[in-house]
Design a protein around this motif. Structure first.
Motif, PDB file in Angstrom:
ATOM      1  N   LEU A  54      -2.722 -27.087  11.189  1.00 42.86           N
ATOM      2  CA  LEU A  54      -2.064 -26.299  10.142  1.00 42.86           C
ATOM      3  C   LEU A  54      -1.353 -27.182   9.118  1.00 42.86           C
ATOM      4  O   LEU A  54      -1.226 -26.810   7.948  1.00 42.86           O
ATOM      5  N   PHE A  55      -0.881 -28.350   9.559  1.00 43.08           N
ATOM      6  CA  PHE A  55      -0.188 -29.239   8.629  1.00 43.08           C
ATOM      7  C   PHE A  55      -1.061 -29.610   7.432  1.00 43.08           C
ATOM      8  O   PHE A  55      -0.561 -29.805   6.318  1.00 43.08           O
ATOM      9  N   HIS A  56      -2.372 -29.725   7.674  1.00 45.39           N
ATOM     10  CA  HIS A  56      -3.281 -30.166   6.610  1.00 45.39           C
ATOM     11  C   HIS A  56      -3.689 -29.023   5.679  1.00 45.39           C
ATOM     12  O   HIS A  56      -4.269 -29.272   4.617  1.00 45.39           O
ATOM     13  N   HIS A  57      -3.388 -27.790   6.080  1.00 44.57           N
ATOM     14  CA  HIS A  57      -3.827 -26.646   5.286  1.00 44.57           C
ATOM     15  C   HIS A  57      -2.681 -25.860   4.654  1.00 44.57           C
ATOM     16  O   HIS A  57      -2.930 -24.964   3.843  1.00 44.57           O
ATOM     17  N   VAL A  58      -1.474 -26.176   5.021  1.00 46.37           N
ATOM     18  CA  VAL A  58      -0.315 -25.452   4.498  1.00 46.37           C
ATOM     19  C   VAL A  58       0.578 -26.434   3.748  1.00 46.37           C
ATOM     20  O   VAL A  58       0.912 -27.501   4.272  1.00 46.37           O
ATOM     21  N   ALA A  59       0.935 -26.081   2.541  1.00 45.07           N
ATOM     22  CA  ALA A  59       1.795 -26.947   1.740  1.00 45.07           C
ATOM     23  C   ALA A  59       3.209 -26.945   2.306  1.00 45.07           C
ATOM     24  O   ALA A  59       3.733 -25.892   2.691  1.00 45.07           O
ATOM     25  N   ARG A 100       8.108 -29.160  11.585  1.00 40.75           N
ATOM     26  CA  ARG A 100       7.880 -30.586  11.303  1.00 40.75           C
ATOM     27  C   ARG A 100       8.742 -31.010  10.122  1.00 40.75           C
ATOM     28  O   ARG A 100       8.863 -30.281   9.138  1.00 40.75           O
ATOM     29  N   SER A 101       9.320 -32.219  10.230  1.00 45.14           N
ATOM     30  CA  SER A 101      10.116 -32.786   9.143  1.00 45.14           C
ATOM     31  C   SER A 101       9.632 -34.201   8.872  1.00 45.14           C
ATOM     32  O   SER A 101       9.802 -35.102   9.710  1.00 45.14           O
ATOM     33  N   LEU A 102       9.004 -34.402   7.723  1.00 43.23           N
ATOM     34  CA  LEU A 102       8.545 -35.722   7.287  1.00 43.23           C
ATOM     35  C   LEU A 102       9.611 -36.276   6.337  1.00 43.23           C
ATOM     36  O   LEU A 102       9.802 -35.744   5.240  1.00 43.23           O
ATOM     37  N   GLU A 103      10.306 -37.311   6.757  1.00 40.76           N
ATOM     38  CA  GLU A 103      11.521 -37.760   6.079  1.00 40.76           C
ATOM     39  C   GLU A 103      11.336 -39.151   5.470  1.00 40.76           C
ATOM     40  O   GLU A 103      10.844 -40.079   6.135  1.00 40.76           O
ATOM     41  N   ALA A 144      -0.924 -27.063  15.726  1.00 35.40           N
ATOM     42  CA  ALA A 144       0.065 -27.253  14.673  1.00 35.40           C
ATOM     43  C   ALA A 144      -0.376 -28.357  13.708  1.00 35.40           C
ATOM     44  O   ALA A 144      -0.222 -28.220  12.482  1.00 35.40           O
ATOM     45  N   ALA A 145      -0.951 -29.447  14.251  1.00 30.87           N
ATOM     46  CA  ALA A 145      -1.413 -30.540  13.393  1.00 30.87           C
ATOM     47  C   ALA A 145      -2.511 -30.066  12.441  1.00 30.87           C
ATOM     48  O   ALA A 145      -2.579 -30.498  11.285  1.00 30.87           O
ATOM     49  N   GLU A 177       0.172 -35.477  21.820  1.00 35.74           N
ATOM     50  CA  GLU A 177      -0.914 -35.125  20.911  1.00 35.74           C
ATOM     51  C   GLU A 177      -2.103 -34.499  21.628  1.00 35.74           C
ATOM     52  O   GLU A 177      -3.007 -33.964  20.988  1.00 35.74           O
ATOM     53  N   GLY A 178      -2.122 -34.567  22.953  1.00 34.66           N
ATOM     54  CA  GLY A 178      -3.253 -34.026  23.692  1.00 34.66           C
ATOM     55  C   GLY A 178      -3.158 -32.545  23.996  1.00 34.66           C
ATOM     56  O   GLY A 178      -4.160 -31.920  24.356  1.00 34.66           O
ATOM     57  N   ARG A 179      -1.981 -31.965  23.857  1.00 37.14           N
ATOM     58  CA  ARG A 179      -1.838 -30.552  24.212  1.00 37.14           C
ATOM     59  C   ARG A 179      -2.309 -29.663  23.065  1.00 37.14           C
ATOM     60  O   ARG A 179      -2.268 -30.039  21.888  1.00 37.14           O
ATOM     61  N   ASN A 180      -2.736 -28.470  23.434  1.00 39.97           N
ATOM     62  CA  ASN A 180      -3.300 -27.544  22.444  1.00 39.97           C
ATOM     63  C   ASN A 180      -2.289 -27.165  21.371  1.00 39.97           C
ATOM     64  O   ASN A 180      -2.632 -27.029  20.190  1.00 39.97           O
ATOM     65  N   LEU A 181      -1.036 -26.976  21.764  1.00 42.27           N
ATOM     66  CA  LEU A 181      -0.017 -26.582  20.812  1.00 42.27           C
ATOM     67  C   LEU A 181       0.116 -27.625  19.703  1.00 42.27           C
ATOM     68  O   LEU A 181       0.180 -27.287  18.513  1.00 42.27           O
ATOM     69  N   TYR A 182       0.152 -28.902  20.080  1.00 41.91           N
ATOM     70  CA  TYR A 182       0.281 -29.963  19.091  1.00 41.91           C
ATOM     71  C   TYR A 182      -0.940 -29.997  18.176  1.00 41.91           C
ATOM     72  O   TYR A 182      -0.807 -30.114  16.951  1.00 41.91           O
ATOM     73  N   GLN A 183      -2.117 -29.887  18.757  1.00 39.74           N
ATOM     74  CA  GLN A 183      -3.343 -29.958  17.952  1.00 39.74           C
ATOM     75  C   GLN A 183      -3.448 -28.791  16.986  1.00 39.74           C
ATOM     76  O   GLN A 183      -3.853 -28.958  15.830  1.00 39.74           O
TER      77      GLN A 183
END
Length: 420
Positions: free
Chosen positions: A256-261, A294-297, A253-254, A245-251
């Motif tokens: 974008l998760f909150h702004h894209v359906a 990402r896959s939320l299952e 992407a995270a 969670e500390g790397r820029n790529l993860y942050q």
């Protein structure tokens, strides 16, 4: 064992006959293996063949193998008398590991030539992971890694061996089960991490298997720029779990998760929400754009205590170099297949094939015994999938067939009717 027709089935003899007919085990594979003895009294071929049967029968140790050494089978197949457990371990320490690797390659090459190893979604897929075979506070050798264990009684130095293994994941032919192949392994050396070991393994495997795979699956430990760049330089793709969670790529992407359906989907019986972000440039150390999926299952697990369904949720994130043309559902399916090396590789090898047993505590012996396990595993699984009828295999575990193989050996040591 008797079949429905009443004919006796000798599984070990059938397995050997199949290996000789299809793979020319004695003429082509075993003859590739040599050792460093100057004046051997026991042939190298006899040692390798004996070790194969040791694993096919799941005997578990060289002493258990020695107990069936009086079986008439050995003289018939080896063409020479059986030998001691000490000799088995001693010769394995002197074997040429490259000859065993070539034998594994010959099995793969024959299956590939006969179109028995189809791709998955048009991709050749392998999975890469590390495995610790054993640990000890007392016994150690020149190949042992070391770590300090902090306890109540003080610090203790623990010695252990670890390898990185490569498993090929072919698709399944119509009406048949998929046949997974263990291709190679590389012992981890003192002072290096698992990724460095994996890169050394891939550097050896790629020239030997240039067209065997297009995609490498791995866990979060391999989400490093050197690993991705190495694969890109060799025209291969990576699909790796993303957890840091500390790397820029993860942050990024995270965010974008909150702004894209998400888009709805399913994996097996799980209801999923999928996010897919291609062409990300926030990992500048990698020499290409990457894609985050990402896959939320959501699924349920039946509790044993009260038989009630307990809702569960798992959240998976992968980073890959695969293009956006590969659909997200295939990315999710491939990402979950990373667990095949745990379920069908390490767990099966350790619990059923006794591969974590130290037959001789020597770095060369440990490496070669494990390669022989790989060869035995590959031939055994191909034999079951392609030579034993589905109606005969039905409801029978692999251990069932291994017990039949062992029974053939024990029956010649202790014939029926012999008084104890």
């Amino acid at each position: 064992m008797e079949t429905a027709s009443g004919k006796e089935t000798i599984i070990l003899r059938r397995l050997i006959a199949y290996s000789e007919k299809i793979f020319q085990l004695s003429k082509s594979i075993v003859t590739l293996v040599s050792d460093r003895r100057e004046k051997p009294r026991i042939s190298t071929a006899a040692v390798v063949k004996s070790s194969l049967v040791l694993f096919w029968a799941r005997l578990g140790s060289s002493n258990a193998w020695e107990q069936v050494g009086r079986a008439r089978f050995w003289q018939r197949w080896l063409g020479e008398p059986a030998f001691s457990a000490d000799s088995l371990g001693r010769v394995h320490a002197l074997l040429d590991a490259n000859g065993l690797r070539q034998g594994i390659h010959d099995v793969y090459e024959h299956l590939k030539r006969n179109k028995a190893l189809p791709d998955i979604y048009g991709l050749g897929v392998v999975v890469l992971d590390g495995h610790e075979s054993h640990a000890s506070y007392l016994r150690h050798c020149s190949g042992c890694l070391q770590r300090t264990i902090h306890g109540v009684a003080g610090d203790r130095v623990q010695f252990y061996h670890r390898q990185v293994t490569l498993l090929l994941l072919p698709g399944a032919l119509p009406g048949r089960e998929a046949v997974r192949l263990l291709l190679d392994h590389e012992p981890q050396q003192p002072g290096e991490d698992e990724v460095q070991t994996a890169l050394r393994l891939l550097a050896r495997v790629l020239p030997a298997y240039p067209r065997a795979f297009d995609l490498v699956l791995a866990d979060a430990l391999y989400a490093t720029a050197p690993f991705f760049n190495f694969l890109l330089a060799h025209g291969k793709h990576a699909l790796v779990v993303l957890k840091d969670e500390g790397r820029n790529l993860y942050q990024d992407a995270a965010g974008l998760f909150h702004h894209v359906a998400p888009q709805p989907g399913s994996y097996r019986s799980r209801q999923c929400q999928w996010w897919d972000f291609p062409d990300l440039l926030t990992w500048p150390q990698v020499r290409a754009a990457v894609r985050v999926v990402r896959s939320l299952e959501t699924y349920t697990v039946r509790r044993q205590l009260d038989k009630q369904d307990d809702p569960q949720q798992s959240d998976w994130i992968w980073v890959t170099t695969l293009s956006p043309q590969v659909p997200v559902d295939r990315i999710v399916h491939l990402g979950h297949q990373r667990w095949d090396i745990e379920n069908y590789g390490f767990n099966e090898l350790a619990n059923e094939w006794h591969s974590d047993h130290i037959f001789k505590h020597d770095p060369g012996a440990i490496e070669c015994f494990l390669l022989v396990v790989f060869l035995a595993y590959n031939i055994f699984h191909v034999f079951l999938a392609r030579n034993v009828k589905p109606s005969v295999r039905k409801s029978k575990t692999q251990i069932f067939w291994a017990r039949l193989i062992a029974a053939e050996l024990y029956s010649e040591v202790a014939p029926a009717g012999m008084s104890p």
